[in-house]
Write an enzyme that holds these catalytic residues in place. Structure first.
Site, mmCIF file in Angstrom:
data_model
loop_
_atom_site.group_PDB
_atom_site.id
_atom_site.type_symbol
_atom_site.label_atom_id
_atom_site.label_comp_id
_atom_site.label_asym_id
_atom_site.label_seq_id
_atom_site.Cartn_x
_atom_site.Cartn_y
_atom_site.Cartn_z
ATOM 1 N N HIS A 1 20.887 -4.373 -8.099
ATOM 2 C CA HIS A 1 20.960 -4.232 -9.556
ATOM 3 C C HIS A 1 21.318 -5.567 -10.208
ATOM 4 C CE1 HIS A 1 21.744 0.371 -9.254
ATOM 5 N NE2 HIS A 1 20.455 0.085 -9.264
ATOM 6 N N GLU B 1 0.860 -1.180 0.000
ATOM 7 C CA GLU B 1 0.000 0.000 0.000
ATOM 8 C C GLU B 1 0.901 1.235 0.000
ATOM 9 O OE1 GLU B 1 -3.654 -0.576 2.663
ATOM 10 O OE2 GLU B 1 -2.242 -2.105 3.348
ATOM 11 N N CYS C 1 4.055 -5.934 7.100
ATOM 12 C CA CYS C 1 3.072 -4.941 6.656
ATOM 13 C C CYS C 1 2.500 -5.255 5.278
ATOM 14 C CB CYS C 1 3.676 -3.536 6.677
ATOM 15 S SG CYS C 1 4.808 -3.160 5.303
ATOM 16 N N LEU D 1 -8.174 -6.457 -8.426
ATOM 17 C CA LEU D 1 -7.956 -5.744 -7.170
ATOM 18 C C LEU D 1 -8.387 -4.293 -7.296
ATOM 19 C CD1 LEU D 1 -6.816 -5.813 -4.287
ATOM 20 C CD2 LEU D 1 -4.623 -5.136 -5.229
ATOM 21 N N ASN E 1 -1.159 -8.170 4.374
ATOM 22 C CA ASN E 1 -2.608 -7.977 4.409
ATOM 23 C C ASN E 1 -3.136 -7.317 3.152
ATOM 24 O OD1 ASN E 1 -2.764 -8.941 7.155
ATOM 25 N ND2 ASN E 1 -1.856 -6.983 7.749
ATOM 26 N N GLU F 1 12.943 1.543 -7.756
ATOM 27 C CA GLU F 1 13.285 1.996 -6.405
ATOM 28 C C GLU F 1 12.539 1.197 -5.348
ATOM 29 O OE1 GLU F 1 15.868 3.673 -6.279
ATOM 30 O OE2 GLU F 1 15.863 4.200 -8.399
ATOM 31 N N ASP G 1 2.295 1.259 3.680
ATOM 32 C CA ASP G 1 3.479 0.405 3.779
ATOM 33 C C ASP G 1 4.735 1.052 3.215
ATOM 34 O OD1 ASP G 1 1.657 -1.542 4.674
ATOM 35 O OD2 ASP G 1 1.355 -2.297 2.633
ATOM 36 N N ASN H 1 -7.834 -5.872 -13.942
ATOM 37 C CA ASN H 1 -7.185 -5.951 -12.641
ATOM 38 C C ASN H 1 -8.270 -6.034 -11.573
ATOM 39 O OD1 ASN H 1 -6.011 -5.278 -10.134
ATOM 40 N ND2 ASN H 1 -4.238 -4.493 -11.239
ATOM 41 N N GLU I 1 -10.462 -3.067 -9.307
ATOM 42 C CA GLU I 1 -11.887 -2.946 -9.605
ATOM 43 C C GLU I 1 -12.760 -3.359 -8.427
ATOM 44 O OE1 GLU I 1 -11.727 -3.610 -14.426
ATOM 45 O OE2 GLU I 1 -12.375 -5.242 -13.145
#
EC number: 3.4.24.-
Length: 233
Positions: free
Chosen positions: A165, A22, A210, A230, A213, A156, A106, A228, A232
């Protein structure tokens, strides 16, 4: 977030292969200036970056969702400098002190319109996911191509997930890989075999709880993306 976890049976929780990051995106004043104060354009760019990141991480058994978007329209809450060490630390301190108290999340990413020193376009702590201070990255929005921004952000965040890398022994189906030491002219949407191993080694060895969930659909602020489930929800 906790309710979504509670609604699943213990068996579902055990066998759910996915991790959920998140993320809060923070956009600095230089970005507002760069886009001539067009906040709708900035929001659309951030939503597209979040959706693209989620697509990239699906192959790693991750869902990346935007749960917050903060735009510093009046003034920056930290001093954003070309010195990436300074800016990363300042953003991390601000995140720990202020942002976590305002919004549960998160990971946080700062997207800036300034030019980082040298050839650096992104910077992050390695192996820091779920840390109250260091689960952050900073990204320079240097390209007009939306996919490029998403690749840098995914790169990142990959460092936050313990990924280093790629070297010459890493591959991702003949494409340039996301964790290459430099971004390719045609950025890839794929992580390498090395990235997958390093990421899940980090999770198994450090157990960043974290990201266990699943978020509630109501916590996700980026608009739906076709295909997707999730986003939607």
């Amino acid at each position: 977030k906790r309710e979504a976890e509670a609604n699943r049976t213990p068996e579902q929780q055990i066998y759910d292969p996915y991790k959920y990051v998140e993320t809060v995106f923070v956009v600095d004043k230089a970005m507002v200036t760069k886009y001539n104060g067009d906040l709708d354009k900035i929001k659309t760019r951030m939503y597209e970056a979040a959706n693209n990141m989620n697509e990239m991480y699906r192959y790693m058994f991750f869902r990346v969702v935007m749960v917050g978007l903060i735009i510093w329209t009046e003034e920056d809450k930290i001093t954003v400098k070309p010195d990436v060490d300074y800016t990363l630390n300042a953003f991390a301190e601000w995140r720990k002190t202020y942002l976590l108290a305002e919004k549960k999340h998160d990971n946080a990413q700062l997207i800036t319109g300034i030019d980082f020193r040298g050839s650096i376009i992104g910077y992050a702590y390695i192996g820091s996911m779920c840390h109250p201070k260091r689960s952050v990255g900073i990204i320079q929005d240097y390209s007009p191509i939306n996919l490029v921004l998403a690749v840098i952000m995914a790169h990142e965040m990959g460092h936050n997930l313990g990924i280093h890398h790629d070297d010459g022994y890493c591959y991702c189906g003949g494409y340039p890989c996301i964790m290459g030491p430099s971004i390719s002219p045609e950025p890839s949407k794929f992580f390498s075999n090395c990235s997958y191993i390093q990421c899940w080694d980090f999770i198994m060895n450090h157990n960043p709880e974290c990201i266990d969930n699943e978020p509630l659909g109501t916590d996700i602020i980026s608009p739906p993306l076709c295909g997707n489930e999730l986003l939607e929800a």
